[in-house]
Design a protein around this motif. Structure first.
Motif, short mmCIF file in Angstrom:
data_model
loop_
_atom_site.label_atom_id
_atom_site.label_comp_id
_atom_site.label_asym_id
_atom_site.label_seq_id
_atom_site.Cartn_x
_atom_site.Cartn_y
_atom_site.Cartn_z
N ASP A 135 5.35 6.70 -5.58
CA ASP A 135 6.25 5.68 -6.12
C ASP A 135 5.58 4.33 -6.26
OD1 ASP A 135 6.03 5.24 -3.40
OD2 ASP A 135 8.18 5.15 -3.00
N ALA A 136 4.25 4.33 -6.41
CA ALA A 136 3.51 3.07 -6.51
C ALA A 136 4.00 2.21 -7.66
CB ALA A 136 2.02 3.35 -6.66
N ALA A 137 4.34 2.82 -8.79
CA ALA A 137 4.76 2.05 -9.95
C ALA A 137 6.06 1.30 -9.70
CB ALA A 137 4.91 2.97 -11.16
N SER A 138 6.84 1.74 -8.72
CA SER A 138 8.09 1.06 -8.39
C SER A 138 7.88 -0.10 -7.43
CB SER A 138 9.09 2.06 -7.76
OG SER A 138 9.41 3.09 -8.67
N PHE A 139 6.69 -0.16 -6.81
CA PHE A 139 6.42 -1.20 -5.83
C PHE A 139 5.06 -1.85 -6.07
CE2 PHE A 139 9.25 1.91 -3.86
CZ PHE A 139 10.27 1.11 -3.38
N PRO A 140 4.80 -2.32 -7.29
CA PRO A 140 3.47 -2.87 -7.57
C PRO A 140 3.13 -4.08 -6.72
CG PRO A 140 5.02 -3.43 -9.33
CD PRO A 140 5.70 -2.41 -8.47
N GLY A 141 4.15 -4.81 -6.27
CA GLY A 141 3.88 -5.98 -5.43
C GLY A 141 3.35 -5.63 -4.06
N ASN A 142 3.45 -4.36 -3.64
CA ASN A 142 2.93 -3.93 -2.35
C ASN A 142 1.50 -3.41 -2.42
OD1 ASN A 142 6.19 -3.16 -1.97
ND2 ASN A 142 5.20 -4.05 -0.18
N ILE A 143 0.95 -3.29 -3.62
CA ILE A 143 -0.43 -2.81 -3.76
C ILE A 143 -1.39 -3.92 -3.36
CG2 ILE A 143 -2.15 -1.92 -5.37
CD1 ILE A 143 0.18 -0.82 -7.05
N ALA A 144 -2.39 -3.58 -2.54
CA ALA A 144 -3.31 -4.59 -2.03
C ALA A 144 -4.07 -5.28 -3.15
CB ALA A 144 -4.29 -3.94 -1.04
N ASP A 145 -4.57 -4.51 -4.11
CA ASP A 145 -5.24 -5.04 -5.30
C ASP A 145 -6.43 -5.93 -4.93
OD1 ASP A 145 -5.45 -5.17 -8.09
OD2 ASP A 145 -4.35 -7.05 -8.20
N ASP A 146 -7.16 -5.54 -3.88
CA ASP A 146 -8.26 -6.41 -3.45
C ASP A 146 -9.53 -5.67 -3.04
OD1 ASP A 146 -7.44 -5.25 -1.08
OD2 ASP A 146 -7.11 -7.13 -0.01
N GLN A 147 -9.61 -4.37 -3.31
CA GLN A 147 -10.82 -3.62 -3.00
C GLN A 147 -10.88 -2.35 -3.82
OE1 GLN A 147 -11.08 -1.50 0.79
NE2 GLN A 147 -8.95 -1.98 1.22
N ASP A 148 -12.10 -1.86 -4.05
CA ASP A 148 -12.26 -0.64 -4.83
C ASP A 148 -11.46 0.50 -4.22
OD1 ASP A 148 -14.07 -1.41 -6.95
OD2 ASP A 148 -15.57 -1.72 -5.40
N TYR A 149 -10.95 1.33 -5.08
CA TYR A 149 -10.05 2.44 -4.83
C TYR A 149 -8.60 1.97 -4.74
CZ TYR A 149 -8.69 7.16 -3.38
OH TYR A 149 -8.13 8.42 -3.34
N LEU A 201 -1.70 2.28 -0.42
CA LEU A 201 -1.66 1.13 -1.32
C LEU A 201 -2.78 0.13 -1.02
CD1 LEU A 201 2.20 0.52 -1.48
CD2 LEU A 201 0.77 1.76 -3.10
N GLY A 202 -3.67 0.48 -0.10
CA GLY A 202 -4.84 -0.33 0.14
C GLY A 202 -4.78 -1.25 1.33
N HIS A 203 -3.74 -1.14 2.14
CA HIS A 203 -3.63 -1.96 3.34
C HIS A 203 -4.09 -1.15 4.55
CE1 HIS A 203 -1.21 -4.91 1.09
NE2 HIS A 203 -0.62 -3.86 0.54
N GLY A 204 -4.18 -1.80 5.70
CA GLY A 204 -4.37 -1.04 6.92
C GLY A 204 -3.20 -0.08 7.10
N TYR A 205 -3.44 0.98 7.87
CA TYR A 205 -2.34 1.91 8.14
C TYR A 205 -2.03 1.98 9.62
CZ TYR A 205 -6.69 4.64 8.05
OH TYR A 205 -8.00 5.06 8.20
N VAL A 206 -2.89 1.40 10.46
CA VAL A 206 -2.61 1.23 11.89
C VAL A 206 -2.60 -0.26 12.17
CG1 VAL A 206 -3.41 1.64 14.24
CG2 VAL A 206 -3.65 3.44 12.53
N PHE A 207 -1.45 -0.76 12.60
CA PHE A 207 -1.29 -2.19 12.91
C PHE A 207 -0.91 -2.34 14.38
CE2 PHE A 207 -0.01 -1.55 8.50
CZ PHE A 207 -0.71 -2.54 7.82
N THR A 208 -1.37 -3.39 15.02
CA THR A 208 -0.98 -3.67 16.40
C THR A 208 -0.14 -4.94 16.44
OG1 THR A 208 -3.07 -4.86 16.76
CG2 THR A 208 -2.99 -2.55 17.41
N GLY A 209 0.82 -4.97 17.37
CA GLY A 209 1.66 -6.15 17.53
C GLY A 209 2.78 -6.21 16.52
N ILE A 210 3.51 -7.31 16.55
CA ILE A 210 4.71 -7.44 15.73
C ILE A 210 4.59 -8.55 14.68
CG2 ILE A 210 6.21 -6.54 17.53
CD1 ILE A 210 7.03 -9.43 18.15
N ASN A 211 3.43 -9.17 14.56
CA ASN A 211 3.27 -10.27 13.62
C ASN A 211 2.08 -10.09 12.70
OD1 ASN A 211 5.50 -11.97 14.49
ND2 ASN A 211 4.34 -12.26 16.38
N GLY A 212 1.76 -8.82 12.39
CA GLY A 212 0.63 -8.53 11.51
C GLY A 212 1.04 -8.51 10.05
#
Length: 318
Positions: free
Chosen positions: A128-142, A283-294
């Motif tokens: 469903d990437a096309a429905s959420f383009p604003g969530n795509i990292a758009d900052d690195q290859d792949y 979508l190009g972001h981390g997939y493991v986050f620590t804490g509540i303010n990442g």
């Protein structure tokens, strides 16, 4: 990390060679672009050559991916050829994707095989990437926007992958279903995971359940043995905000029944709580986050409902 310019050039030459006979057989076949431009098969071949010529010195295939995204797909005369090109571009770009898309991963929580699985799933198409383009990292290859959108298009052209994706989406519990026995959640995770891996495509719901399945299985199997003296995986939760599902690990606080609202993040245990969100990974972001303010805090600091909480079923840590 930049791609190797020679690899980009070689990929372009190889696909120009397979495109050549197709164009020669239908040089005037119309090719339309979503941007409004129109050309012929011969003109498209020239556009492709120009895109690869720009991509090689840039050490990124974005110029080619952007051209592919702009093609009006239903009328494109060489769709099987196009799909092989998208696959080849993905394979080249995937060689440079860092673990967790560059974010650190907490030690002693995950098994090596689990981490390898997360990294692989983060390469899957986001259906469903096309429905959420604003969530795509758009900052690195792949994970530039055009690459993510092309990957989803390619996945959806494959009927087998679509069937597996739909099977995964149909396999999970819902708020309307009756309560499940604790062991059923591990079975649900395994079922969704099997379909997710076959589809190599998912949405947040299937990324969450299929991705966390090995951890669910590990905790479930631990119920029949002796609890570890100092467990590092002591709680798993699948939670949902209005239009997103993801996983919380080792959150502090009282148990939450399915369908009930989680307490505010201030009481979750600070840096000890971990989020696993493979949809964001795709979508190009981390997939493991620590804490509540990442980087994922927009999801955490909203009203969350529980789909599953291992503490609710008194599963011990492992």
């Amino acid at each position: 990390m930049p791609l190797n310019a020679v690899d980009i050039t070689n990929l372009g030459n190889a696909h120009a060679a397979t495109l050549g006979p197709l164009v020669a057989a239908a040089p005037n076949a119309p090719v339309a672009y979503n941007s409004g431009a129109a050309t012929t098969a011969t003109g498209f071949a020239a556009d492709l050559a120009n895109a690869f010529a720009a991509a090689a010195p840039a050490q990124s295939t974005v110029a080619v991916d952007t051209l592919i995204r702009d093609i009006t797909k239903p009328s494109f005369p060489f769709r099987p050829w196009l799909l092989t090109l998208i696959d080849a571009l993905d394979a080249l770009n995937a060689t440079q994707v860092p673990v967790n898309n560059g974010l650190p991963i907490p030690a002693n929580i995950f098994k090596p095989a689990e981490l390898a699985s997360f990294a692989d799933i983060a390469l899957f198409a986001c259906g469903d990437a096309a429905s959420f383009p604003g969530n795509i990292a758009d900052d690195q290859d792949y994970y530039y926007e055009s690459q993510v959108i092309n990957r989803a298009y390619r996945a959806h052209t494959d009927s087998r992958r679509n069937e597996q994706d739909l099977a995964a989406q149909r396999s999970g519990p819902s708020e309307l279903s009756p309560p499940h026995a604790p062991e059923a959640f591990a079975d649900i995770g395994r079922s969704i995971r099997t379909s997710l891996l076959a589809a190599r495509m998912g949405v947040c719901f299937t990324f969450a359940w299929g991705g966390v399945a090995p951890l669910l299985d590990r905790m479930h199997r631990g119920q029949s043995g002796t609890a570890a003296a100092a467990p590092t995986l002591n709680r798993l939760e699948i939670v949902a905000v209005r239009n997103h599902v993801f996983v919380l690990i080792n959150r502090a606080g009282p148990a939450v029944a399915p369908g009930q609202v989680l307490p505010a993040p201030a009481g979750w245990g600070g840096a000890a709580v971990i989020t696993l969100d493979l949809w964001l990974g795709s979508l190009g972001h981390g997939y493991v986050f620590t804490g509540i303010n990442g980087p994922n805090m927009n999801f955490l600091h909203r009203t969350l409902k529980s789909h599953f909480d291992s503490a609710h079923h008194n599963w011990r840590g492992v």
